[in-house]
Write a protein that holds these residues in place. Structure first.
Motif, mmCIF file in Angstrom:
data_model
loop_
_atom_site.group_PDB
_atom_site.id
_atom_site.type_symbol
_atom_site.label_atom_id
_atom_site.label_comp_id
_atom_site.label_asym_id
_atom_site.label_seq_id
_atom_site.Cartn_x
_atom_site.Cartn_y
_atom_site.Cartn_z
ATOM 1 N N UNK A 149 0.833 -1.208 0.000
ATOM 2 C CA UNK A 149 0.000 0.000 0.000
ATOM 3 C C UNK A 149 0.866 1.256 0.000
ATOM 4 N N UNK A 150 1.870 1.293 0.860
ATOM 5 C CA UNK A 150 2.746 2.475 0.919
ATOM 6 C C UNK A 150 3.510 2.630 -0.390
ATOM 7 N N UNK A 151 3.981 1.506 -0.965
ATOM 8 C CA UNK A 151 4.700 1.582 -2.244
ATOM 9 C C UNK A 151 3.810 2.146 -3.349
ATOM 10 N N UNK A 152 2.543 1.774 -3.334
ATOM 11 C CA UNK A 152 1.610 2.311 -4.336
ATOM 12 C C UNK A 152 1.355 3.801 -4.091
ATOM 13 N N UNK A 153 1.246 4.190 -2.813
ATOM 14 C CA UNK A 153 0.974 5.586 -2.496
ATOM 15 C C UNK A 153 2.073 6.530 -2.958
ATOM 16 N N UNK A 154 3.318 6.060 -2.963
ATOM 17 C CA UNK A 154 4.406 6.962 -3.358
ATOM 18 C C UNK A 154 4.536 7.075 -4.871
ATOM 19 N N UNK A 155 3.647 6.402 -5.618
ATOM 20 C CA UNK A 155 3.570 6.496 -7.076
ATOM 21 C C UNK A 155 4.891 6.117 -7.745
ATOM 22 N N UNK A 156 5.183 4.818 -7.795
ATOM 23 C CA UNK A 156 6.449 4.379 -8.398
ATOM 24 C C UNK A 156 6.527 4.675 -9.887
ATOM 25 N N UNK A 157 7.747 4.940 -10.321
ATOM 26 C CA UNK A 157 8.008 5.100 -11.754
ATOM 27 C C UNK A 157 8.349 3.718 -12.305
ATOM 28 N N UNK A 158 7.378 3.083 -12.924
ATOM 29 C CA UNK A 158 7.537 1.692 -13.314
ATOM 30 C C UNK A 158 8.653 1.484 -14.330
ATOM 31 N N UNK A 159 8.838 2.456 -15.203
ATOM 32 C CA UNK A 159 9.917 2.334 -16.183
ATOM 33 C C UNK A 159 11.272 2.259 -15.510
ATOM 34 N N UNK A 160 11.513 3.134 -14.527
ATOM 35 C CA UNK A 160 12.784 3.115 -13.791
ATOM 36 C C UNK A 160 12.916 1.831 -12.980
ATOM 37 N N UNK A 161 11.782 1.355 -12.413
ATOM 38 C CA UNK A 161 11.823 0.138 -11.608
ATOM 39 C C UNK A 161 12.246 -1.056 -12.467
ATOM 40 N N UNK A 162 11.667 -1.188 -13.660
ATOM 41 C CA UNK A 162 12.038 -2.297 -14.533
ATOM 42 C C UNK A 162 13.485 -2.155 -15.014
ATOM 43 N N UNK A 163 13.913 -0.916 -15.230
ATOM 44 C CA UNK A 163 15.307 -0.701 -15.624
ATOM 45 C C UNK A 163 16.259 -1.159 -14.524
ATOM 46 N N UNK A 164 15.804 -1.093 -13.261
ATOM 47 C CA UNK A 164 16.628 -1.515 -12.138
ATOM 48 C C UNK A 164 16.883 -3.006 -12.093
ATOM 49 N N UNK A 165 16.170 -3.784 -12.921
ATOM 50 C CA UNK A 165 16.414 -5.224 -12.978
ATOM 51 C C UNK A 165 17.646 -5.565 -13.810
ATOM 52 N N UNK A 166 18.179 -4.576 -14.520
ATOM 53 C CA UNK A 166 19.410 -4.782 -15.284
ATOM 54 C C UNK A 166 20.610 -4.627 -14.345
ATOM 55 N N UNK A 167 21.444 -5.644 -14.194
ATOM 56 C CA UNK A 167 22.564 -5.563 -13.241
ATOM 57 C C UNK A 167 23.519 -4.418 -13.544
ATOM 58 N N UNK A 168 23.572 -3.466 -12.624
ATOM 59 C CA UNK A 168 24.465 -2.311 -12.712
ATOM 60 C C UNK A 168 25.045 -2.096 -11.321
ATOM 61 N N UNK A 169 26.316 -1.707 -11.244
ATOM 62 C CA UNK A 169 26.959 -1.512 -9.951
ATOM 63 C C UNK A 169 27.495 -0.076 -9.880
ATOM 64 N N UNK A 170 26.706 0.871 -9.334
ATOM 65 C CA UNK A 170 27.175 2.252 -9.245
ATOM 66 C C UNK A 170 28.386 2.380 -8.319
ATOM 67 N N UNK A 171 29.114 3.477 -8.447
ATOM 68 C CA UNK A 171 30.251 3.738 -7.572
ATOM 69 C C UNK A 171 29.801 3.753 -6.116
ATOM 70 N N UNK A 172 30.548 3.045 -5.276
ATOM 71 C CA UNK A 172 30.252 3.038 -3.848
ATOM 72 C C UNK A 172 29.118 2.140 -3.437
ATOM 73 N N UNK A 173 28.631 1.307 -4.365
ATOM 74 C CA UNK A 173 27.443 0.497 -4.060
ATOM 75 C C UNK A 173 27.752 -0.964 -3.755
ATOM 76 N N UNK A 174 29.042 -1.349 -3.754
ATOM 77 C CA UNK A 174 29.375 -2.766 -3.672
ATOM 78 C C UNK A 174 28.766 -3.429 -2.441
ATOM 79 N N UNK A 175 28.972 -2.834 -1.253
ATOM 80 C CA UNK A 175 28.510 -3.515 -0.043
ATOM 81 C C UNK A 175 27.010 -3.313 0.196
ATOM 82 N N UNK A 176 26.432 -2.237 -0.335
ATOM 83 C CA UNK A 176 24.967 -2.156 -0.351
ATOM 84 C C UNK A 176 24.402 -3.318 -1.166
ATOM 85 N N UNK A 177 25.045 -3.582 -2.326
ATOM 86 C CA UNK A 177 24.574 -4.634 -3.213
ATOM 87 C C UNK A 177 24.712 -6.003 -2.558
#
Length: 449
Positions: A186-214
């Motif tokens: 419900x909360x995720x729907x309320x914040x109005x997700x950008x579905x295009x960006x969300x689907x793009x996030x399924x492509x493996x990418x490793x931004x700078x400084x993100x190794x241990x978050x990942x």
């Protein structure tokens, strides 16, 4: 993730309306191998493993990197599916518990588990009680202190597990999961997700400084020692032999698919509500209180209070699950230690037959319940001693590599019937998971020391 050598998954026995009763009576599995009505142990392990700390970690990843690490959350769920499947398969294919298997690998496993489970329980008990108390204190301001709420949560968890059996534990965990699922989505729907960006996030990418978050997203969400409890909950359900393996696999996949939805929804909240507005949260469980305040400012008190209810469901489900599941592990540990001493010989420990439900009434089970509840309350009045925190962190960091490595060992040896040993896919996933947990272990030790 199915991933295994083995049969085609068909099992004999059971039919029609009698399938659900079959699980309760420990009788034959469904005729076609699976029944959606019987799903349960996987939900229990997933609800136990996903606590407030996991939700905060996912929020922070979303707030820091937006949707970029969505793929890591999905891979993390696949890793946990493989680990839980391997644990359940060991119990069902061999008729032996995980503690029984560990003892067969040598005395070092017994020493490690004994130290870990005592120290872990002491520190985790206080952590879980405090986490459950935070949303209650926010929902009912000015009533009780945070410490008083924490004590009440611990006592409530103790009483519930003490007087009930697995069947009731499973039902209440289903309720908690329903609340968590409804609130987070419900909360995720309320914040109005950008579905295009969300689907793009399924492509493996490793931004700078993100190794241990990942790596944290892949390895951190969904439980640690509670993963080892899955096989015990499978047995408590009445699933006792290899005929139940297809059912266990369905149960496990549904549970971690649900977990994946939780994780993705929280990542969406972090990306939309925090990343886009450049807002920060406090570390630890208190970050969820910060998020509640942000939700109230943007969507009103009703949404904020609903989120606090979901926060409580996530936290208190971990109390109930750990109080029950890890107590089962400890009771099995005590039983097998006593049996091995009575036998007085080396080699493989004796195989013990324990009636279903009997372990939940045993003194080791209830003794560990008391250990999880009362000694940790002293930490509510004190800052956690530095040495204890370090020791807890070190042992905790080693547990997931230990679990992955021992499952690989057990399920590729003649301790497991040939048809249920690991296949190539399972070996690959467990090996990659083990290496991932080793990297996370080294990183955590570096941060601690």
């Amino acid at each position: 993730m199915a991933a295994e050598g083995g049969t085609d998954g068909k099992a004999p026995g059971g039919s029609g309306a009698g399938r659900e009763d079959a699980a309760v009576a420990g009788a034959a599995p469904p005729a076609r191998g699976t029944s959606w009505k019987l799903i349960g142990p996987g939900i229990v392990v997933a609800a136990t493993g996903v606590g407030a700390g996991d939700l905060v970690a996912t929020l922070l990843a979303g707030s820091e990197f937006g949707y970029t690490l969505m793929w890591a959350a999905v891979i993390g769920c696949l890793v946990k599916i493989s680990l839980a499947e391997a644990t359940g398969r060991w119990h069902l294919a061999t008729g032996r518990t995980l503690l029984d298997g560990w003892r067969g690998l040598g005395a070092w496993t017994t020493v490690y588990f004994a130290v870990y489970v005592v120290l872990w329980g002491f520190v985790y008990g206080a952590t879980a009680m405090s986490s459950s108390a935070l949303p209650l204190a926010a929902l009912f301001p000015g009533t009780l202190s945070l410490r008083a709420w924490a004590i009440l949560c611990g006592l409530a968890g103790l009483a519930f597990v003490w007087f009930n059996r697995y069947a009731i534990v499973e039902k209440i965990m289903m309720v908690f999961v329903g609340v968590m699922f409804a609130v987070v989505v419900y909360v995720a729907i309320r914040v109005t997700p950008r579905l295009g960006d969300a689907f793009a996030g399924l492509l493996p990418v490793l931004p700078d400084g993100s190794l241990f978050y990942t790596l944290g997203l892949i390895g951190g969400v969904g439980g640690t020692i509670t993963m080892a409890a899955y096989g015990y909950w499978v047995n408590a359900k009445g699933w006792t032999d290899s005929g139940w393996i297809p059912m266990m696999r369905l149960d496990n996949r549904v549970a971690y698919a649900t977990t994946g939805i939780f994780v993705v929804a929280m990542l969406i909240v972090g990306a939309e509500l925090l990343h886009s507005a450049n807002l920060a949260l406090a570390s630890g469980d208190r970050g969820l209180l910060d998020l509640s305040g942000i939700l109230e400012d943007r969507f009103g008190a009703v949404t904020a209070n609903l989120f606090l209810v979901g926060f409580f469901a996530a936290s208190f489900s971990s109390v109930v699950g750990v109080w029950h599941g890890v107590s089962l592990l400890f009771a099995d540990f005590v039983e097998r230690t006593r049996a091995a001493r009575a036998q007085g010989t080396g080699g493989e420990p004796p195989v013990l037959e324990v009636a279903r439900g009997q372990r939940e009434r045993s003194w080791p089970f209830r003794g560990y319940l008391l250990w999880l509840t009362f000694p940790p309350m002293t930490l509510l009045w004190l800052d956690k001693p530095f040495g204890l925190v370090v020791a807890y962190g070190v042992l905790g960091a080693f547990f997931m590599p230990f679990l992955a490595a021992t499952l690989l060992w057990l399920l590729n040896s003649d301790r497991t019937p040939r048809e249920w040993r690991n296949g190539a896919l399972s070996n690959t996933v467990l090996t990659v998971a083990g290496l991932l947990f080793v990297v996370l272990c080294v990183h955590e030790l570096y941060e601690l020391l």
